[in-house]
Design a protein around this motif. Structure first.
Motif, PDB file in Angstrom:
ATOM      1  N   ASN A 142       0.598  -1.238   0.017  1.00 23.52           N
ATOM      2  CA  ASN A 142      -0.041   0.112  -0.045  1.00 23.52           C
ATOM      3  C   ASN A 142       0.819   1.356  -0.135  1.00 23.52           C
ATOM      4  OD1 ASN A 142      -2.547  -1.278   0.068  1.00 23.52           O
ATOM      5  ND2 ASN A 142      -2.517  -1.457   2.127  1.00 23.52           N
ATOM      6  N   CYS A 143       1.970   1.056   0.662  1.00 22.91           N
ATOM      7  CA  CYS A 143       2.936   2.405   0.750  1.00 22.91           C
ATOM      8  C   CYS A 143       3.447   2.581  -0.880  1.00 22.91           C
ATOM      9  CB  CYS A 143       4.025   2.060   1.543  1.00 22.91           C
ATOM     10  SG  CYS A 143       5.419   3.264   1.809  1.00 22.91           S
ATOM     11  N   VAL A 144       3.691   1.476  -1.855  1.00 20.76           N
ATOM     12  CA  VAL A 144       4.204   1.607  -3.137  1.00 20.76           C
ATOM     13  C   VAL A 144       2.920   2.173  -3.854  1.00 20.76           C
ATOM     14  CG1 VAL A 144       4.779   0.182  -5.141  1.00 20.76           C
ATOM     15  CG2 VAL A 144       5.740  -0.394  -2.898  1.00 20.76           C
ATOM     16  N   LEU A 145       1.636   1.984  -3.609  1.00 20.56           N
ATOM     17  CA  LEU A 145       0.504   2.398  -4.474  1.00 20.56           C
ATOM     18  C   LEU A 145       0.394   3.921  -4.023  1.00 20.56           C
ATOM     19  CD1 LEU A 145      -2.019  -0.738  -3.849  1.00 20.56           C
ATOM     20  CD2 LEU A 145      -0.513   0.099  -5.842  1.00 20.56           C
ATOM     21  N   GLY A 146       0.642   4.244  -2.598  1.00 19.22           N
ATOM     22  CA  GLY A 146       0.630   5.636  -2.313  1.00 19.22           C
ATOM     23  C   GLY A 146       1.801   6.552  -3.146  1.00 19.22           C
TER      24      GLY A 146
END
Length: 303
Positions: A142-146
């Motif tokens: 989810n950090c990568v997606l952010g």
């Protein structure tokens, strides 16, 4: 010269003579009945935009599709793809997550690396856990997606300017994997300032020392292959390819003909590297740690 890139039934035709390109397409159409889509704008999910500075390759639509599929279009953007110093383990005490969704997302992010070297390290780390993903792994995804939410149109500029000079960087992260204790090799190749090849991968064995030298030998192999490919494309590089890294010990081993007891376990790599140095195909160069571009591929960096 005409160059044709083929993937199944998708074809790019390029060259240095427009007349010959048109003749080639007519001949292909006569033999196979092709559909001419005009100037290159989209190929295998990669968008191509012409500018006064050159061609820009990006996967903006592909990125937005990933975010939409995960319901992250309205999520909070992040200035970095993975937290600095984060050491993900198997998370055996963490809650399980849907493995099929995790694998699908990891696979889509793997293809996104085609134009996004800035997420290569993060995706490499997260791909290690597709067999049994846990909640801590999903949080990292989810950090990568952010980060992608903040930079959906990020891509690569194939610049018109500059000479076709091949430059390389390499580095390693000693004992970087927290549970296998294997080191990580990273390299980054640029042609005329444009990124053309990059990779991050765990080394095949646990090294007691000289992980930098193993990384350098891997990078030498890639440089030799790229030089051969450029020669096939009639781009002649007469000068040695500079390889920058920030490890003085590896540079001394590359130039020192005497093997010491501590380097016998990498003797084959040593001979391979020295042959290429002596043939003047590649020249090892030192760079400061602050200027080490390939840190992007061996560790988590801040915004």
């Amino acid at each position: 010269m005409i160059v044709i890139l083929i993937y199944v039934d998708d074809v790019i035709v390029s060259g240095n003579c427009l007349t010959k390109i048109q003749e080639t397409k007519k001949q292909l159409d006569k033999e196979f009945s092709i559909k001419d889509l005009g100037s290159l704008k989209y190929f295998l999910g990669i968008e191509v935009a012409k500018t006064k500075d050159g061609l820009v390759l990006s996967q903006r639509k592909y990125t937005l599709d990933i975010l939409e599929d995960r319901g992250k279009l309205g999520s909070k953007p992040s200035s970095f793809p993975i937290e600095q110093g984060l050491k993900l383990d198997k998370g055996e005490n963490e809650a399980c997550v849907d493995a099929s969704q995790y694998r699908r997302l990891a696979g889509r992010l793997l293809y996104l690396q085609a134009t996004r070297p800035d997420i290569t390290y993060s995706v490499n780390i997260l791909s290690q856990f597709i067999a049994d993903p846990r909640s801590n792994h999903l949080e990292a995804v989810n950090c990568v997606l952010g980060y992608l939410k903040a930079t959906p149109g990020q891509g690569i500029l194939l610049s018109r300017a500059g000479d076709p000079v091949l430059t390389a960087y390499c580095d390693s992260d000693w004992l970087g994997c927290p549970y296998t204790r294997r080191s990580r090799t990273g390299y980054f190749l640029l042609l005329g300032g444009t990124p053309i090849s990059w990779r991050t991968k765990k080394q095949s064995i646990v090294s007691r020392a000289e992980t930098e030298y193993r990384a350098m030998a891997t990078t030498f192999s890639e440089i030799i292959w790229v030089r051969w490919l450029l020669k096939e494309l009639q781009i002649h590089i007469s000068s040695p390819t500079p390889l920058f890294y920030d490890n003085q010990v590896a540079r001394h081993i590359a130039n020192n003909p005497v093997f010491h007891e501590r380097t016998k376990h990498v003797e084959m790599d040593c001979y391979f590297v020295r042959e290429r140095v002596e043939s003047k195909e590649i020249v090892p160069m030192n760079t400061s740690s602050k200027m080490q571009v390939v840190d992007l591929l061996t560790k988590g960096l801040t915004g």
